[in-house]
Design a protein around this motif. Structure first.
Motif, PDB file in Angstrom:
ATOM      1  N   GLU A 247     -84.573-102.211  10.727  1.00  0.00           N
ATOM      2  CA  GLU A 247     -83.405-102.636   9.958  1.00  0.00           C
ATOM      3  C   GLU A 247     -82.696-101.435   9.323  1.00  0.00           C
ATOM      4  OE1 GLU A 247     -84.825-105.415   7.142  1.00  0.00           O
ATOM      5  OE2 GLU A 247     -85.282-106.988   8.619  1.00  0.00           O
ATOM      6  N   LEU A 248     -83.479-100.468   8.832  1.00  0.00           N
ATOM      7  CA  LEU A 248     -82.887 -99.267   8.244  1.00  0.00           C
ATOM      8  C   LEU A 248     -82.149 -98.451   9.307  1.00  0.00           C
ATOM      9  CD1 LEU A 248     -85.799 -98.155   5.875  1.00  0.00           C
ATOM     10  CD2 LEU A 248     -83.655 -99.249   5.221  1.00  0.00           C
ATOM     11  N   ARG A 249     -82.760 -98.349  10.482  1.00  0.00           N
ATOM     12  CA  ARG A 249     -82.113 -97.617  11.576  1.00  0.00           C
ATOM     13  C   ARG A 249     -80.798 -98.282  11.969  1.00  0.00           C
ATOM     14  NH1 ARG A 249     -82.104 -98.617  16.744  1.00  0.00           N
ATOM     15  NH2 ARG A 249     -83.810-100.132  16.536  1.00  0.00           N
ATOM     16  N   GLN A 250     -80.798 -99.614  12.010  1.00  0.00           N
ATOM     17  CA  GLN A 250     -79.589-100.330  12.385  1.00  0.00           C
ATOM     18  C   GLN A 250     -78.506-100.198  11.311  1.00  0.00           C
ATOM     19  OE1 GLN A 250     -79.342-101.743  15.427  1.00  0.00           O
ATOM     20  NE2 GLN A 250     -77.157-102.076  14.972  1.00  0.00           N
ATOM     21  N   SER A 251     -78.915-100.212  10.044  1.00  0.00           N
ATOM     22  CA  SER A 251     -77.925-100.078   8.965  1.00  0.00           C
ATOM     23  C   SER A 251     -77.254 -98.711   9.009  1.00  0.00           C
ATOM     24  CB  SER A 251     -78.599-100.298   7.602  1.00  0.00           C
ATOM     25  OG  SER A 251     -79.532 -99.261   7.326  1.00  0.00           O
ATOM     26  N   ILE A 252     -77.993 -97.660   9.386  1.00  0.00           N
ATOM     27  CA  ILE A 252     -77.400 -96.330   9.508  1.00  0.00           C
ATOM     28  C   ILE A 252     -76.416 -96.295  10.679  1.00  0.00           C
ATOM     29  CG2 ILE A 252     -77.913 -93.913  10.062  1.00  0.00           C
ATOM     30  CD1 ILE A 252     -80.478 -94.211   8.462  1.00  0.00           C
ATOM     31  N   ALA A 253     -76.783 -96.944  11.786  1.00  0.00           N
ATOM     32  CA  ALA A 253     -75.885 -96.988  12.947  1.00  0.00           C
ATOM     33  C   ALA A 253     -74.589 -97.721  12.626  1.00  0.00           C
ATOM     34  CB  ALA A 253     -76.597 -97.648  14.121  1.00  0.00           C
ATOM     35  N   ASN A 254     -74.658 -98.685  11.702  1.00  0.00           N
ATOM     36  CA  ASN A 254     -73.466 -99.455  11.345  1.00  0.00           C
ATOM     37  C   ASN A 254     -72.678 -98.848  10.190  1.00  0.00           C
ATOM     38  OD1 ASN A 254     -74.050-101.371  13.324  1.00  0.00           O
ATOM     39  ND2 ASN A 254     -75.325-102.571  11.928  1.00  0.00           N
ATOM     40  N   LEU A 255     -73.162 -97.734   9.640  1.00  0.00           N
ATOM     41  CA  LEU A 255     -72.497 -97.120   8.501  1.00  0.00           C
ATOM     42  C   LEU A 255     -71.129 -96.566   8.928  1.00  0.00           C
ATOM     43  CD1 LEU A 255     -72.515 -96.099   5.556  1.00  0.00           C
ATOM     44  CD2 LEU A 255     -73.633 -94.020   6.392  1.00  0.00           C
ATOM     45  N   ALA A 256     -70.092 -96.985   8.227  1.00  0.00           N
ATOM     46  CA  ALA A 256     -68.731 -96.550   8.569  1.00  0.00           C
ATOM     47  C   ALA A 256     -68.334 -95.401   7.650  1.00  0.00           C
ATOM     48  CB  ALA A 256     -67.759 -97.712   8.437  1.00  0.00           C
ATOM     49  N   HIS A 257     -68.980 -94.267   7.821  1.00  0.00           N
ATOM     50  CA  HIS A 257     -68.643 -93.100   7.014  1.00  0.00           C
ATOM     51  C   HIS A 257     -67.545 -92.301   7.706  1.00  0.00           C
ATOM     52  CE1 HIS A 257     -69.293 -89.847   4.127  1.00  0.00           C
ATOM     53  NE2 HIS A 257     -69.121 -89.019   5.156  1.00  0.00           N
ATOM     54  N   ARG A 258     -66.514 -91.964   6.967  1.00  0.00           N
ATOM     55  CA  ARG A 258     -65.394 -91.229   7.526  1.00  0.00           C
ATOM     56  C   ARG A 258     -65.293 -89.848   6.883  1.00  0.00           C
ATOM     57  NH1 ARG A 258     -62.413 -94.420  10.728  1.00  0.00           N
ATOM     58  NH2 ARG A 258     -62.716 -96.680  10.544  1.00  0.00           N
ATOM     59  N   SER A 259     -64.901 -88.888   7.670  1.00  0.00           N
ATOM     60  CA  SER A 259     -64.838 -87.512   7.183  1.00  0.00           C
ATOM     61  C   SER A 259     -63.724 -87.368   6.153  1.00  0.00           C
ATOM     62  CB  SER A 259     -64.602 -86.540   8.343  1.00  0.00           C
ATOM     63  OG  SER A 259     -63.324 -86.759   8.916  1.00  0.00           O
ATOM     64  N   GLN A 260     -63.906 -86.443   5.224  1.00  0.00           N
ATOM     65  CA  GLN A 260     -62.911 -86.237   4.177  1.00  0.00           C
ATOM     66  C   GLN A 260     -61.657 -85.564   4.714  1.00  0.00           C
ATOM     67  OE1 GLN A 260     -65.268 -84.005   1.261  1.00  0.00           O
ATOM     68  NE2 GLN A 260     -65.331 -85.812  -0.047  1.00  0.00           N
ATOM     69  N   ARG A 261     -61.813 -84.706   5.714  1.00  0.00           N
ATOM     70  CA  ARG A 261     -60.668 -83.920   6.182  1.00  0.00           C
ATOM     71  C   ARG A 261     -59.695 -84.752   7.001  1.00  0.00           C
ATOM     72  NH1 ARG A 261     -62.055 -78.379   9.085  1.00  0.00           N
ATOM     73  NH2 ARG A 261     -62.951 -78.109   6.999  1.00  0.00           N
ATOM     74  N   HIS A 262     -60.187 -85.451   8.021  1.00  0.00           N
ATOM     75  CA  HIS A 262     -59.295 -86.190   8.929  1.00  0.00           C
ATOM     76  C   HIS A 262     -59.505 -87.703   8.884  1.00  0.00           C
ATOM     77  CE1 HIS A 262     -58.009 -82.373  10.544  1.00  0.00           C
ATOM     78  NE2 HIS A 262     -59.249 -82.055  10.844  1.00  0.00           N
ATOM     79  N   GLY A 263     -60.487 -88.158   8.160  1.00  0.00           N
ATOM     80  CA  GLY A 263     -60.725 -89.590   8.050  1.00  0.00           C
ATOM     81  C   GLY A 263     -61.317 -90.221   9.288  1.00  0.00           C
ATOM     82  N   GLU A 264     -61.861 -89.428  10.198  1.00  0.00           N
ATOM     83  CA  GLU A 264     -62.454 -89.997  11.407  1.00  0.00           C
ATOM     84  C   GLU A 264     -63.881 -90.475  11.117  1.00  0.00           C
ATOM     85  OE1 GLU A 264     -63.373 -86.836  14.346  1.00  0.00           O
ATOM     86  OE2 GLU A 264     -62.501 -85.496  12.853  1.00  0.00           O
ATOM     87  N   ARG A 265     -64.286 -91.538  11.798  1.00  0.00           N
ATOM     88  CA  ARG A 265     -65.596 -92.111  11.558  1.00  0.00           C
ATOM     89  C   ARG A 265     -66.670 -91.238  12.202  1.00  0.00           C
ATOM     90  NH1 ARG A 265     -67.941 -98.143  13.160  1.00  0.00           N
ATOM     91  NH2 ARG A 265     -70.094 -97.718  12.496  1.00  0.00           N
ATOM     92  N   LEU A 266     -67.710 -90.990  11.441  1.00  0.00           N
ATOM     93  CA  LEU A 266     -68.848 -90.232  11.945  1.00  0.00           C
ATOM     94  C   LEU A 266     -69.918 -91.215  12.392  1.00  0.00           C
ATOM     95  CD1 LEU A 266     -69.088 -87.416   9.216  1.00  0.00           C
ATOM     96  CD2 LEU A 266     -67.726 -87.484  11.314  1.00  0.00           C
ATOM     97  N   GLN A 267     -70.185 -91.255  13.654  1.00  0.00           N
ATOM     98  CA  GLN A 267     -71.174 -92.174  14.191  1.00  0.00           C
ATOM     99  C   GLN A 267     -72.569 -91.567  13.986  1.00  0.00           C
ATOM    100  OE1 GLN A 267     -70.245 -95.260  15.596  1.00  0.00           O
ATOM    101  NE2 GLN A 267     -72.421 -95.633  15.223  1.00  0.00           N
ATOM    102  N   LEU A 268     -73.376 -92.252  13.208  1.00  0.00           N
ATOM    103  CA  LEU A 268     -74.704 -91.744  12.871  1.00  0.00           C
ATOM    104  C   LEU A 268     -75.780 -92.534  13.600  1.00  0.00           C
ATOM    105  CD1 LEU A 268     -74.238 -91.360   9.000  1.00  0.00           C
ATOM    106  CD2 LEU A 268     -73.960 -89.606  10.744  1.00  0.00           C
ATOM    107  N   HIS A 269     -76.835 -91.838  13.961  1.00  0.00           N
ATOM    108  CA  HIS A 269     -78.023 -92.464  14.544  1.00  0.00           C
ATOM    109  C   HIS A 269     -79.252 -91.873  13.877  1.00  0.00           C
ATOM    110  CE1 HIS A 269     -75.724 -94.401  17.748  1.00  0.00           C
ATOM    111  NE2 HIS A 269     -75.056 -93.257  17.893  1.00  0.00           N
ATOM    112  N   ALA A 270     -80.294 -92.657  13.843  1.00  0.00           N
ATOM    113  CA  ALA A 270     -81.519 -92.197  13.190  1.00  0.00           C
ATOM    114  C   ALA A 270     -82.727 -92.600  14.006  1.00  0.00           C
ATOM    115  CB  ALA A 270     -81.618 -92.766  11.773  1.00  0.00           C
TER     116      ALA A 270
END
Length: 304
Positions: A247-270
């Motif tokens: 569940e923790l791994r899936q929550s990280i994959a679904n995290l919609a974090h966007r970069s401060q400079r260009h606002g693009e989403r950073l796709q994370l995996h764990a």
């Protein structure tokens, strides 16, 4: 010296006025003894004691701030110093035989001064105990602060070991399972290389908050090192811990974090791994957890 007079001028002025008043009273009612009649041994003992007490008074007033304890101690020293001063004057000035008030001036301030000193020492001891308790508390807070991670609101590796040692003991006492989950961000170094370390720090802070939201109240999350986190799960078997890890791994994959400079989403995996504590110490358990995490990474690569 100016600060001493500013804070404790009344105390020093009162002692000086009392000493001068005693001298004037003795001179007004008696006469100075001949040189041969002066007992210089008594003068040295009584006068020397008076000077030492005055020295103690100055050191006390210079070394302590104004307050209740300082007031009691200073008044006690003033009374005892005044008593010794009057005793010393008695060696130089002969009073008439009918004068009995001099005994009061010589002896009465001494027990009053000793009583005030006793009260002052008692309150000083209480004050020192309170200060010591505060210092121990500050030392503990400082020690605990050093155990926390400087970037995220989580504990660090050192605290993890301490907490895990206690958790293992408690698990054996309660005869309940204890499990650990490790979370390691995949290819996190690429984020630092592409977007900079500041952006990487933002990602770690966001992941830490996300993991905390997805854990239970009794669970404890630490940042082990870099982009690796460890959660201590009390009363949790290995199968349940593995489900929580997924569940923790899936929550990280679904995290919609966007970069401060260009606002693009950073796709994370764990990569995650879960192990249940066996009959081992915290060092062996953490070593087994790291091995399980290392074995999980190749499996992830093959499945991708």
């Amino acid at each position: 010296m100016k600060s001493l007079l500013k804070l404790h001028g009344v105390t020093l002025a009162g002692l000086l006025l009392a000493a001068n008043a005693g001298l004037l009273i003795y001179l007004a009612t008696g006469h100075i003894k001949p040189w041969a009649e002066i007992n210089w041994m008594d003068v040295a003992g009584e006068g020397g004691t008076c000077l030492i007490l005055c020295g103690w008074l100055v050191m006390l007033l210079r070394g302590r701030p104004a307050g209740h304890v300082t007031r009691l101690l200073s008044l006690g020293l003033c009374c005892t110093a005044f008593s010794m001063w009057m005793d010393c004057l008695d060696e130089f000035i002969q009073l008439p035989a009918e004068a009995i008030w001099d005994n009061w001036l010589e002896t009465a301030p001494m027990p009053v001064g000793m009583l005030l000193l006793t009260l002052g020492m008692y309150h000083l001891q209480q004050e020192q105990r309170a200060i010591s308790a505060q210092m121990r508390k500050r030392e503990q807070l400082l020690r605990d602060h050093r155990l926390f991670d400087k970037l995220t609101p989580l504990s660090g590796a050192q605290y993890l070991r301490q907490h895990l040692q206690q958790a293992l003991v408690q698990a054996r006492i309660d005869q309940q399972p204890l499990s650990l989950v490790a979370i390691d961000l995949d290819e996190f170094s690429l984020i630092n290389q592409r977007f900079g370390q500041e952006e990487g720090d933002q990602v770690l802070q966001a992941v830490a908050q996300l993991l905390l939201l997805n854990l239970r109240q009794q669970d404890m999350l630490c940042r082990l090192a870099g982009d690796r986190f460890v959660a201590v799960l009390p009363n949790t078997g290995e199968q349940q811990a593995q489900g929580m890890a997924d569940e923790l791994r899936q929550s990280i994959a679904n995290l919609a974090h966007r970069s401060q400079r260009h606002g693009e989403r950073l796709q994370l995996h764990a990569t995650v791994a879960a192990v249940m504590a066996l009959d081992e110490d915290e060092g062996q358990l953490l070593k087994r957890l790291n091995l399980a995490l290392a074995r999980a990474k190749p499996r992830l690569a093959r499945s991708a």
